[in-house]
Write a protein that holds these residues in place. Structure first.
Motif, PDB file in Angstrom:
ATOM      1  N   VAL A   1     -69.278  19.940  51.529  1.00 36.92           N
ATOM      2  CA  VAL A   1     -68.609  21.218  51.311  1.00 36.92           C
ATOM      3  C   VAL A   1     -69.356  21.947  50.204  1.00 36.92           C
ATOM      4  CG1 VAL A   1     -66.442  22.353  50.683  1.00 36.92           C
ATOM      5  CG2 VAL A   1     -66.406  20.202  51.967  1.00 36.92           C
ATOM      6  N   ASP A   2     -69.729  23.190  50.436  1.00 40.90           N
ATOM      7  CA  ASP A   2     -70.459  23.906  49.386  1.00 40.90           C
ATOM      8  C   ASP A   2     -69.509  24.329  48.268  1.00 40.90           C
ATOM      9  OD1 ASP A   2     -69.282  26.461  50.017  1.00 40.90           O
ATOM     10  OD2 ASP A   2     -70.774  26.747  51.589  1.00 40.90           O
TER      11      ASP A   2
ATOM     12  N   ALA B   1     -68.819  27.121  46.973  1.00 38.27           N
ATOM     13  CA  ALA B   1     -68.006  28.310  47.207  1.00 38.27           C
ATOM     14  C   ALA B   1     -66.744  27.969  47.985  1.00 38.27           C
ATOM     15  CB  ALA B   1     -68.823  29.366  47.949  1.00 38.27           C
ATOM     16  N   GLU B   2     -66.906  27.197  49.080  1.00 42.52           N
ATOM     17  CA  GLU B   2     -65.725  26.837  49.862  1.00 42.52           C
ATOM     18  C   GLU B   2     -64.816  25.900  49.089  1.00 42.52           C
ATOM     19  OE1 GLU B   2     -64.411  25.604  54.370  1.00 42.52           O
ATOM     20  OE2 GLU B   2     -66.455  25.128  53.732  1.00 42.52           O
ATOM     21  N   ALA B   3     -65.409  24.944  48.380  1.00 44.13           N
ATOM     22  CA  ALA B   3     -64.603  24.048  47.559  1.00 44.13           C
ATOM     23  C   ALA B   3     -63.815  24.849  46.524  1.00 44.13           C
ATOM     24  CB  ALA B   3     -65.493  23.018  46.873  1.00 44.13           C
ATOM     25  N   GLY B   4     -64.457  25.853  45.944  1.00 44.46           N
ATOM     26  CA  GLY B   4     -63.778  26.680  44.955  1.00 44.46           C
ATOM     27  C   GLY B   4     -62.604  27.445  45.534  1.00 44.46           C
ATOM     28  N   ARG B   5     -62.764  27.952  46.748  1.00 45.38           N
ATOM     29  CA  ARG B   5     -61.670  28.695  47.381  1.00 45.38           C
ATOM     30  C   ARG B   5     -60.463  27.791  47.617  1.00 45.38           C
ATOM     31  NH1 ARG B   5     -66.092  31.468  49.891  1.00 45.38           N
ATOM     32  NH2 ARG B   5     -66.210  29.947  51.579  1.00 45.38           N
ATOM     33  N   VAL B   6     -60.729  26.558  48.073  1.00 45.71           N
ATOM     34  CA  VAL B   6     -59.620  25.639  48.346  1.00 45.71           C
ATOM     35  C   VAL B   6     -58.943  25.221  47.047  1.00 45.71           C
ATOM     36  CG1 VAL B   6     -58.974  23.402  49.318  1.00 45.71           C
ATOM     37  CG2 VAL B   6     -60.679  24.824  50.489  1.00 45.71           C
ATOM     38  N   VAL B   7     -59.733  24.881  46.036  1.00 48.20           N
ATOM     39  CA  VAL B   7     -59.143  24.474  44.757  1.00 48.20           C
ATOM     40  C   VAL B   7     -58.349  25.629  44.146  1.00 48.20           C
ATOM     41  CG1 VAL B   7     -59.654  23.777  42.382  1.00 48.20           C
ATOM     42  CG2 VAL B   7     -60.847  22.674  44.291  1.00 48.20           C
ATOM     43  N   TRP B   8     -58.902  26.849  44.189  1.00 54.31           N
ATOM     44  CA  TRP B   8     -58.163  27.990  43.640  1.00 54.31           C
ATOM     45  C   TRP B   8     -56.856  28.203  44.393  1.00 54.31           C
ATOM     46  CZ3 TRP B   8     -56.232  32.582  45.470  1.00 54.31           C
ATOM     47  CH2 TRP B   8     -55.757  33.484  44.501  1.00 54.31           C
ATOM     48  N   PHE B   9     -56.904  28.110  45.712  1.00 53.62           N
ATOM     49  CA  PHE B   9     -55.684  28.294  46.490  1.00 53.62           C
ATOM     50  C   PHE B   9     -54.650  27.230  46.141  1.00 53.62           C
ATOM     51  CE2 PHE B   9     -53.210  26.955  50.222  1.00 53.62           C
ATOM     52  CZ  PHE B   9     -52.451  28.103  50.399  1.00 53.62           C
ATOM     53  N   ASP B  10     -55.095  25.971  46.034  1.00 55.45           N
ATOM     54  CA  ASP B  10     -54.155  24.906  45.694  1.00 55.45           C
ATOM     55  C   ASP B  10     -53.565  25.107  44.306  1.00 55.45           C
ATOM     56  OD1 ASP B  10     -54.282  23.559  48.104  1.00 55.45           O
ATOM     57  OD2 ASP B  10     -55.918  22.251  47.483  1.00 55.45           O
ATOM     58  N   ALA B  11     -54.370  25.650  43.379  1.00 57.06           N
ATOM     59  CA  ALA B  11     -53.838  25.965  42.059  1.00 57.06           C
ATOM     60  C   ALA B  11     -52.790  27.075  42.156  1.00 57.06           C
ATOM     61  CB  ALA B  11     -54.974  26.384  41.128  1.00 57.06           C
ATOM     62  N   LEU B  12     -53.056  28.064  42.995  1.00 56.09           N
ATOM     63  CA  LEU B  12     -52.117  29.170  43.168  1.00 56.09           C
ATOM     64  C   LEU B  12     -50.756  28.678  43.629  1.00 56.09           C
ATOM     65  CD1 LEU B  12     -51.375  32.207  43.525  1.00 56.09           C
ATOM     66  CD2 LEU B  12     -52.351  32.047  45.829  1.00 56.09           C
ATOM     67  N   VAL B  13     -50.742  27.794  44.619  1.00 58.69           N
ATOM     68  CA  VAL B  13     -49.472  27.328  45.189  1.00 58.69           C
ATOM     69  C   VAL B  13     -49.010  26.020  44.562  1.00 58.69           C
ATOM     70  CG1 VAL B  13     -49.900  28.522  47.359  1.00 58.69           C
ATOM     71  CG2 VAL B  13     -50.588  26.119  47.128  1.00 58.69           C
ATOM     72  N   ASN B  14     -49.748  25.573  43.538  1.00 62.94           N
ATOM     73  CA  ASN B  14     -49.389  24.341  42.839  1.00 62.94           C
ATOM     74  C   ASN B  14     -49.255  23.171  43.813  1.00 62.94           C
ATOM     75  OD1 ASN B  14     -48.893  22.756  40.661  1.00 62.94           O
ATOM     76  ND2 ASN B  14     -47.052  23.816  40.001  1.00 62.94           N
TER      77      ASN B  14
ATOM     78  N   LEU C   1     -61.807  17.862  46.700  1.00 66.70           N
ATOM     79  CA  LEU C   1     -63.053  18.619  46.695  1.00 66.70           C
ATOM     80  C   LEU C   1     -63.661  18.758  45.298  1.00 66.70           C
ATOM     81  CD1 LEU C   1     -62.250  21.440  49.264  1.00 66.70           C
ATOM     82  CD2 LEU C   1     -63.186  19.156  49.656  1.00 66.70           C
ATOM     83  N   ALA C   2     -63.084  18.112  44.305  1.00 63.30           N
ATOM     84  CA  ALA C   2     -63.624  18.186  42.953  1.00 63.30           C
ATOM     85  C   ALA C   2     -65.076  17.710  42.876  1.00 63.30           C
ATOM     86  CB  ALA C   2     -62.747  17.383  41.989  1.00 63.30           C
ATOM     87  N   PRO C   3     -65.497  16.681  43.637  1.00 64.14           N
ATOM     88  CA  PRO C   3     -66.886  16.224  43.538  1.00 64.14           C
ATOM     89  C   PRO C   3     -67.919  17.246  44.006  1.00 64.14           C
ATOM     90  CG  PRO C   3     -65.491  14.517  44.500  1.00 64.14           C
ATOM     91  CD  PRO C   3     -64.687  15.774  44.476  1.00 64.14           C
ATOM     92  N   PHE C   4     -67.484  18.312  44.659  1.00 65.80           N
ATOM     93  CA  PHE C   4     -68.425  19.274  45.218  1.00 65.80           C
ATOM     94  C   PHE C   4     -68.686  20.461  44.287  1.00 65.80           C
ATOM     95  CE2 PHE C   4     -66.598  16.949  48.750  1.00 65.80           C
ATOM     96  CZ  PHE C   4     -67.730  16.599  49.480  1.00 65.80           C
TER      97      PHE C   4
END
Length: 284
Positions: free
Chosen positions: A114-115, A117-130, A181-184
């Motif tokens: 996972v690049d 950018a995509e990893a960042g989008r998923v992590v940010w979204f998960d942070a948004l919805v906790n 996705l933290a390792p990416f």
């Protein structure tokens, strides 16, 4: 509003799932993973699924299609398991269906890259919805047709279980150290710049309109579903504005399990809920 259809045949329970979701066929000829209002996790789990799934799709993330799935408990009369029969009896009416994604596999970080950018989008979204349920222990991610799909958001929005403290949750950090996705090297700042402006009042209103009124009724402290929707929108808008500043990416916990997880080698993968949450793929 979510599309509506009727369950016509109960196929099988997904027994690994904590809420005991089941695979059903519907009148639109689709196959769905159904999550039930009568399950032990209650209707708030379904509310979280609808809000998170709808918001993710509006932000351009891949999640299974969600539908309102009408259930007549009579379809489960041939099911020999009394626990399943009781669940069906207690879930008459509108439940949640997630499109079943056939042929998808559980995410394996050793086999699927996972690049940032995509990893960042998923992590940010998960942070948004906790979202507290996307760790390396239980990724709740599927790979389908070479793409990453997000599933199982019933444990997100944890603050809606205690509304008096919900507003304070907007300022809380999100620990992504154990995120799948933290390792990416997720680029959370870039994701925030891209996605936060999309979490508008209109986007939130459209997303929250997908939640059936019946699932928001009788919420203590609120006059009706409209007030509950407004409370969700207030917290999500506040988090979207600055949660990226409070995403913690530290060292993962040391009790890392096997590097060959069971959900990778057996199908349905992960605790049935993954299958459940994965409309195991968009195609039917």
């Amino acid at each position: 509003m979510l599309r509506e259809t009727f369950a016509t045949r109960y196929v099988t329970p997904l027994r690994e799932g904590g809420s005991l979701p089941g695979i059903v066929e519907a009148e639109d000829l689709g196959t769905y993973v159904m999550k039930f209002t009568g399950a032990g996790q209650g209707r708030k789990s379904l509310v979280a699924e609808v809000i998170c799934g709808g918001l993710a799709r509006r932000l351009g993330l891949r999640v299974p299609e969600l539908v309102c799935l009408e259930l007549d408990p009579v379809i489960g009369l041939s099911e020999p398991d009394q626990e399943v029969q009781q669940l069906l009896k207690s879930s008459a009416g509108v439940n949640l269906g997630m499109d079943f994604l056939p042929g998808s596999i559980g995410f394996d970080p050793l086999a699927f890259g996972v690049d940032a950018a995509e990893a960042g989008r998923v992590v940010w979204f998960d942070a948004l919805v906790n979202n507290v349920d996307r760790s390396w222990r239980n990724p709740n991610l599927l790979v389908w047709h070479g793409d990453l799909w997000l599933i199982d958001h019933g444990a997100a929005l944890i603050w809606h279980h205690n509304w008096p403290t919900a507003a304070a949750s907007a300022a809380r950090p999100y620990d992504a150290s154990d995120h799948a996705l933290a390792p990416f090297g997720p680029d959370v700042a870039a994701a925030a710049a891209e996605l936060a402006p999309l979490v508008t009042e209109e986007t939130l209103a459209d997303t929250l309109a997908d939640v059936p009124d019946a699932w928001l009724a009788d919420e203590p402290g609120f006059a009706g579903p409209g007030e509950v929707r407004a409370a969700y929108a207030e917290v999500l808008a506040a988090r979207a504005a600055s949660v990226h500043e409070r995403v913690v990416l530290g060292e993962p916990t040391p009790d890392r399990g096997s590097r060959a997880p069971g959900w990778l080698t057996s199908w349905p993968h992960r605790r049935g809920d993954a299958v459940a949450s994965g409309r195991k793929d968009g195609t039917r």
